[in-house]
Structure formats: structure tokens, C-alpha cells
Scaffold this motif. Structure first.
Motif, mmCIF file in Angstrom:
data_model
loop_
_atom_site.group_PDB
_atom_site.id
_atom_site.type_symbol
_atom_site.label_atom_id
_atom_site.label_comp_id
_atom_site.label_asym_id
_atom_site.label_seq_id
_atom_site.Cartn_x
_atom_site.Cartn_y
_atom_site.Cartn_z
ATOM 1 N N SER A 12 -36.019 36.139 -20.080
ATOM 2 C CA SER A 12 -36.757 36.904 -19.079
ATOM 3 C C SER A 12 -36.580 38.409 -19.223
ATOM 4 O O SER A 12 -37.511 39.179 -18.996
ATOM 5 C CB SER A 12 -36.335 36.452 -17.675
ATOM 6 O OG SER A 12 -37.103 37.086 -16.689
ATOM 7 N N ARG A 46 -39.220 40.542 -21.431
ATOM 8 C CA ARG A 46 -40.646 40.375 -21.135
ATOM 9 C C ARG A 46 -41.512 41.481 -21.730
ATOM 10 O O ARG A 46 -42.684 41.254 -22.005
ATOM 11 C CB ARG A 46 -40.866 40.298 -19.618
ATOM 12 C CG ARG A 46 -40.489 38.945 -19.025
ATOM 13 C CD ARG A 46 -40.682 38.912 -17.521
ATOM 14 N NE ARG A 46 -40.319 37.606 -16.974
ATOM 15 C CZ ARG A 46 -41.179 36.657 -16.661
ATOM 16 N NH1 ARG A 46 -42.466 36.858 -16.841
ATOM 17 N NH2 ARG A 46 -40.771 35.515 -16.157
ATOM 18 N N TYR A 56 -43.450 36.810 -24.614
ATOM 19 C CA TYR A 56 -44.189 36.965 -23.369
ATOM 20 C C TYR A 56 -45.473 37.781 -23.558
ATOM 21 O O TYR A 56 -45.527 38.682 -24.396
ATOM 22 C CB TYR A 56 -43.318 37.699 -22.347
ATOM 23 C CG TYR A 56 -42.144 36.892 -21.848
ATOM 24 C CD1 TYR A 56 -42.234 36.121 -20.701
ATOM 25 C CD2 TYR A 56 -40.933 36.909 -22.540
ATOM 26 C CE1 TYR A 56 -41.144 35.388 -20.244
ATOM 27 C CE2 TYR A 56 -39.843 36.182 -22.091
ATOM 28 C CZ TYR A 56 -39.958 35.419 -20.941
ATOM 29 O OH TYR A 56 -38.889 34.697 -20.490
ATOM 30 N N PRO A 96 -43.743 26.983 -18.604
ATOM 31 C CA PRO A 96 -42.940 28.208 -18.559
ATOM 32 C C PRO A 96 -42.999 28.937 -19.891
ATOM 33 O O PRO A 96 -43.086 28.328 -20.953
ATOM 34 C CB PRO A 96 -41.533 27.683 -18.279
ATOM 35 C CG PRO A 96 -41.515 26.318 -18.888
ATOM 36 C CD PRO A 96 -42.916 25.779 -18.784
ATOM 37 N N SER A 109 -40.425 31.011 -20.708
ATOM 38 C CA SER A 109 -39.035 31.201 -21.108
ATOM 39 C C SER A 109 -38.397 29.877 -21.494
ATOM 40 O O SER A 109 -39.083 28.884 -21.740
ATOM 41 C CB SER A 109 -38.258 31.860 -19.974
ATOM 42 O OG SER A 109 -38.124 30.972 -18.889
ATOM 43 N N VAL A 124 -35.741 26.596 -16.912
ATOM 44 C CA VAL A 124 -36.176 26.949 -15.560
ATOM 45 C C VAL A 124 -35.773 25.826 -14.614
ATOM 46 O O VAL A 124 -35.590 24.681 -15.029
ATOM 47 C CB VAL A 124 -37.706 27.189 -15.475
ATOM 48 C CG1 VAL A 124 -38.103 28.389 -16.305
ATOM 49 C CG2 VAL A 124 -38.498 25.964 -15.914
ATOM 50 N N CYS A 144 -38.186 28.707 -11.364
ATOM 51 C CA CYS A 144 -37.704 30.058 -11.613
ATOM 52 C C CYS A 144 -36.721 30.054 -12.775
ATOM 53 O O CYS A 144 -36.001 29.069 -13.004
ATOM 54 C CB CYS A 144 -37.000 30.622 -10.375
ATOM 55 S SG CYS A 144 -38.120 30.974 -9.000
ATOM 56 N N ASP A 145 -36.682 31.183 -13.500
ATOM 57 C CA ASP A 145 -35.743 31.312 -14.602
ATOM 58 C C ASP A 145 -34.395 31.809 -14.093
ATOM 59 O O ASP A 145 -34.168 31.918 -12.876
ATOM 60 C CB ASP A 145 -36.310 32.226 -15.699
ATOM 61 C CG ASP A 145 -36.546 33.661 -15.231
ATOM 62 O OD1 ASP A 145 -35.924 34.083 -14.239
ATOM 63 O OD2 ASP A 145 -37.369 34.358 -15.857
ATOM 64 N N THR A 174 -36.853 34.779 -11.444
ATOM 65 C CA THR A 174 -38.269 35.107 -11.601
ATOM 66 C C THR A 174 -39.089 33.828 -11.764
ATOM 67 O O THR A 174 -38.754 32.968 -12.589
ATOM 68 C CB THR A 174 -38.492 35.999 -12.843
ATOM 69 O OG1 THR A 174 -37.695 37.176 -12.722
ATOM 70 C CG2 THR A 174 -39.951 36.383 -12.988
ATOM 71 N N ASP A 222 -41.538 31.306 -13.129
ATOM 72 C CA ASP A 222 -41.949 31.191 -14.524
ATOM 73 C C ASP A 222 -42.710 29.886 -14.749
ATOM 74 O O ASP A 222 -42.256 28.984 -15.444
ATOM 75 C CB ASP A 222 -40.727 31.266 -15.443
ATOM 76 C CG ASP A 222 -41.103 31.329 -16.913
ATOM 77 O OD1 ASP A 222 -42.265 31.625 -17.222
ATOM 78 O OD2 ASP A 222 -40.224 31.070 -17.756
ATOM 79 N N TRP A 239 -46.851 29.071 -15.586
ATOM 80 C CA TRP A 239 -48.098 29.746 -15.901
ATOM 81 C C TRP A 239 -49.214 28.731 -16.128
ATOM 82 O O TRP A 239 -48.991 27.634 -16.636
ATOM 83 C CB TRP A 239 -47.946 30.573 -17.179
ATOM 84 C CG TRP A 239 -46.855 31.577 -17.197
ATOM 85 C CD1 TRP A 239 -45.498 31.334 -17.132
ATOM 86 C CD2 TRP A 239 -46.985 32.997 -17.309
ATOM 87 N NE1 TRP A 239 -44.797 32.510 -17.188
ATOM 88 C CE2 TRP A 239 -45.675 33.539 -17.319
ATOM 89 C CE3 TRP A 239 -48.082 33.851 -17.423
ATOM 90 C CZ2 TRP A 239 -45.442 34.910 -17.420
ATOM 91 C CZ3 TRP A 239 -47.837 35.218 -17.543
ATOM 92 C CH2 TRP A 239 -46.544 35.738 -17.533
ATOM 93 N N ASP A 248 -49.731 33.530 -13.310
ATOM 94 C CA ASP A 248 -48.717 32.809 -12.560
ATOM 95 C C ASP A 248 -49.388 31.753 -11.691
ATOM 96 O O ASP A 248 -50.427 32.012 -11.064
ATOM 97 C CB ASP A 248 -47.934 33.789 -11.676
ATOM 98 C CG ASP A 248 -46.837 33.103 -10.888
ATOM 99 O OD1 ASP A 248 -45.733 32.951 -11.436
ATOM 100 O OD2 ASP A 248 -47.087 32.717 -9.724
#
Length: 442
Positions: A82, A85, A120, A137, A139, A142, A148-149, A153, A155, A157, A162
Motif C-alpha cells: 500500500s 501506491r 497500482y 484487491p 495489494s 487484505v 482493508c490492507d 486502506t 482495497d 476494486w 473502489d
């Protein structure tokens, strides 16, 4: 024969013996992987298959390019997480040919559902590297419920936007994959265009959460890297949830008459972690011992693969990407010749094997390895080892002093191969691409 549909299923941090068909034991609730065990029984199972790297992103670079990951800067064991990015160097270059871009150029519809972990947007992303659709995600790890990561955040998509979706992440991926198969089946009634689906689960990667943990998962920053969290029972249940989802997908293929001419391949991105079963192998993720790089490889394609096949053919992740191009009748870009070797002869006849030397290098602990035939050359922390793998899968009987000529020859062969690979950039992060705080320790 009509070009096959292709589904490439990748687990995350799955151990070599976690599946029943690889010797895994049943859990308290019953068999852990009945669907995958069934696919192996009805298809072909590779007992000497490997990942291109013992860590995540480098293997995924090899998987998407069918080339050694060392050829790309973003795979130089640098952290893609993350905090990166805004990076314009750590990611999959959009102008590089990829498995999905080559297939798409020849009429395939393409989608990635699940983990990307190759950089990213706006510099990088699945839609920039050959996929028509993306859900998942960007990343690595998660949370399975908050999505979330490690930095907290969000994550998840849809394309490059988002998206807020409720649900257990493994099930969301499986359900999306079923929906994709349904849509592709409907589209094929009109234009007969084949599809390529990359289905990259995050299971059984930490955090260790099952479907039943909905509503009681801890806060993501406390949970995602909780070194005291999880247990073997939760871990095996996570594998079972993934296996169930693969069953939903196979049911959808059969419902629409697509199962016979769909090549389904299953593997893991690297060896297992804390709760994995790697028996009889030693080591795990981050290691070039067998437990870090030997992974399951299962292929199911009734139109081509005879049931019940078991083979000791050696292979790497990138070989399967080359195989998928071969199966689809798609040529590589001549400016980017493949390092991967097609396994189609073995898929057609499980008794067909061929020589396949395989090379690895890792900055972490100065690791290097070469598997050539029965023998493996390994260097860790400046110490050299030579193992006869069929006779010593646990890599405990170092033959270096008994076989000095073989050791020297394999050392030289590794060095000759390494000389054909780009050097690590001088400004690259040459320590492992994960810090101690980012990864639970074994």
C-alpha cells in the motif's frame, strides 16, 4: 478442435501437502479439498511442480509474462504494498506482452477475479495489462471482511474504481467467477468466443478468518498481522471454503456444457506458511528449500487430458502460462521470447516427460538454487548444498563433499544462467520485499 476456455486458479501461500490428493489429512469436518481432489482424479496431477519464487509478487510476474521474473524491475524482490501506491517502477509495465493480452489479441475475453499485487494505478493495473475485467484487491493480504490492507486502506476494486461489497472475500471471488462463467456461456451462444479467467484467491493467506467469523473479526490493523492469531483448524477451513467455491464454478461449467473443453489449472503462488502442511518437504515461504517452492499443480481438461494421470514432470509457474498460450494456439510476441516451456505433450500423455532445468535466486539470505533432473544445487548464507531430491526430499543429506564434480558443474550451470538475467538494479531494495512487521514469522 475448438479453442478451449481457460481458468487459471491460484491459491495464496498453500502448502504442498495441504490438499488431500497431495497427502493432506482430513479435518474434523471431513475432507479439506474434495473438489480439487476430484479434479486431480479426473485430470492430471504433477508431483514435482514448482513456483517461480518462494514469495508472492515475483511468481505473479512470471505467471503473467511466461518469462523469468528477474527480467523485470518490479520483481526484484521489492515491496509492492500500500505504501507504494504512487510508484512508477514497482509494477507490471503496461507495454509488456502478457498472457491475457496475447490471448485477448487473438479473440479471447479476459478477466481477473482476485489478487493482482503487480502495482497500482495509474501506472499499473490489470486493465492495463490485458484483462477486460477486474474485481479484487490490488495489494497482497487484505482482511476477508473489511477488505482493508495493513494500513487500514480499503482495497477492493471493480476495474479501477473502489467498490464496497459486503461478504467473505473468498466467497465474493467464487460468486463473481460463477457469474463470469454464466455471462461467457451466454455470450458464446452468439459469437463462440473463448474466455480466459484468472481466479486468484487470497486464501489461505493470513489473516486467518473463516466464513463463520463474519461480524466478529477484529479491527484490521490488529488482525491482519496478528502474530498470535489463527490456528490449524481455521486455516484448513479457509482452504475448504476455497474448494467449495471451485465446486460452484465447476457446476456452472457443467450446467452450460463447457466443462469438457475448459482447461482448469490449479496451483499456489509459493510454498506454505505457519499452518501449512508441507510434509515431507522442509522450509516454507521465503525459502528455496523444497517447502518454499514445491507447490500443487492440477489440470483438468476432459477433451484432452485422460483421467487419473500422475506425473513427475518438472515444471515452473511460467511453463503453465506458456502451456495456456500453446493450448489456445496463440504465439508469443517475438520481441519477448518465452522462458516458459509448454507442457502440452505431458497433458496429452502423462507418461511423456522431458528434461527441464529450473533456476531460482533470492536476495534474502543470498539464496540460489538449480533443480536439474534428480539433483538440486542450493546455496544459503554462503553455504553450498547438493541434494538428490527423489532419495532425500527433506534435503538432509548434503552430497556436496561426496560429489564435488557434480557440485562444481551445477554451480557453474547456475552462474551461466544467472549471467543471462539482468542484474539487480543498484537502487533496488535488495532485502526481502517484506519487512518483519509485515509477515508473520514461522
Amino acid at each position: 478442435m475448438q479453442r478451449p476456455n481457460i481458468i487459471f486458479i491460484v491459491a495464496d501461500d498453500l502448502g504442498h501437502a495441504d490438499l488431500g490428493c497431495y497427502g493432506g489429512r482430513d479435518a474434523a469436518f471431513g475432507p479439506v479439498s474434495p473438489v480439487l481432489d476430484g479434479l486431480a482424479a479426473k485430470g492430471i496431477q504433477f508431483t514435482q511442480g514448482y513456483a517461480n519464487s518462494p514469495v508472492c509478487s515475483p511468481t505473479r510476474f512470471a505467471m503473467i509474462t511466461a518469462r523469468y521474473q528477474y527480467r523485470l524491475r518490479g520483481a526484484a524482490e521489492e515491496p509492492i504494498r500500500s505504501g507504494n501506491r504512487d510508484s512508477t517502477t514497482l509494477g507490471m509495465p503496461p507495454d509488456h506482452p502478457t498472457l491475457p493480452s496475447l490471448l485477448r489479441a487473438q479473440g479471447y475475453r479476459t478477466a481477473l477475479i482476485g489478487k493482482w499485487h503487480l502495482g497500482y494505478p495509474p501506472a499499473f493495473g490489470p486493465l492495463r495489462s490485458g484483462y477486460d475485467e477486474f474485481f479484487g484487491p490490488m495489494s497482497g493480504g487484505v482482511d476477508y471482511f473489511t477488505h482493508c490492507d495493513s494500513r487500514g486502506t480499503h482495497d477492493l476494486w471493480a476495474g479501477e474504481e473502489d467498490t464496497q461489497e459486503e461478504g467473505y472475500l473468498t466467497d465474493l471471488f467464487s460468486q463473481r467467477a460463477v457469474d463470469y462463467v454464466e455471462r461467457m456461456a451466454e455470450a458464446q451462444e452468439t459469437d463462440n468466443a473463448p474466455f480466459f479467467l484468472s481466479l486468484h484467491y487470497t486464501a489461505p493467506h493470513w489473516p486467518w478468518e473463516t466464513r463463520e467469523d463474519a461480524g466478529r473479526a477484529p479491527q484490521v490493523k490488529d488482525n491482519l498481522f496478528d502474530l498470535a492469531g489463527g490456528n490449524i483448524h481455521i486455516y484448513r477451513r479457509m482452504i475448504h471454503h476455497m474448494d467449495e467455491g471451485i465446486g460452484w464454478i465447476m457446476t456452472a461449467l457443467e450446467k452450460h456444457g463447457l466443462a469438457d473443453n475448459t482447461l482448469v489449472v490449479f496451483t499456489s503462488d509459493n510454498g506454505g506458511e505457519r499452518f501449512s502442511d508441507n510434509w515431507p518437504l522442509v522450509g516454507g515461504k521465503m525459502d528455496l528449500t523444497e517447502g518454499g517452492i514445491r507447490v500443487p499443480w492440477i489440470a483438468h481438461w476432459p477433451a484432452v487430458i485422460q483421467p487419473g494421470g500422475v506425473t513427475a514432470q518438472h515444471c515452473l509457474t511460467m511453463d503453465w502460462s506458456a502451456t495456456m498460450l500453446d493450448a489456445a494456439g496463440v504465439a508469443p510476441d517475438p520481441a519477448y521470447p518465452l522462458d516458459g516451456v509448454s507442457l502440452m505433450p505431458t497433458l496429452r500423455d502423462a507418461t511423456h516427460t522431458f528434461a527441464r532445468p529450473m533456476h531460482w535466486r533470492m536476495n534474502h539470505r543470498g539464496q540460489r538454487a538449480l533443480r536439474d533432473g534428480d539433483w538440486k544445487y542450493l546455496q544459503v548464507d554462503g553455504n553450498e548444498y547438493l541434494f538428490n531430491i527423489p532419495a532425500d526430499e527433506r534435503e538432509r543429506a548434503n552430497q556436496a563433499h561426496r560429489e564435488p564434480d557434480r557440485l562444481a558443474a551445477m554451480r557453474d550451470a547456475w552462474a551461466a544462467w544467472n549471467a543471462t538475467m539482468p542484474a539487480i538494479p543498484p537502487d533496488a531494495t535488495v532485502s526481502l520485499g517484506y519487512s518483519a512487521k509485515d509477515m508473520p514469522q514461522r
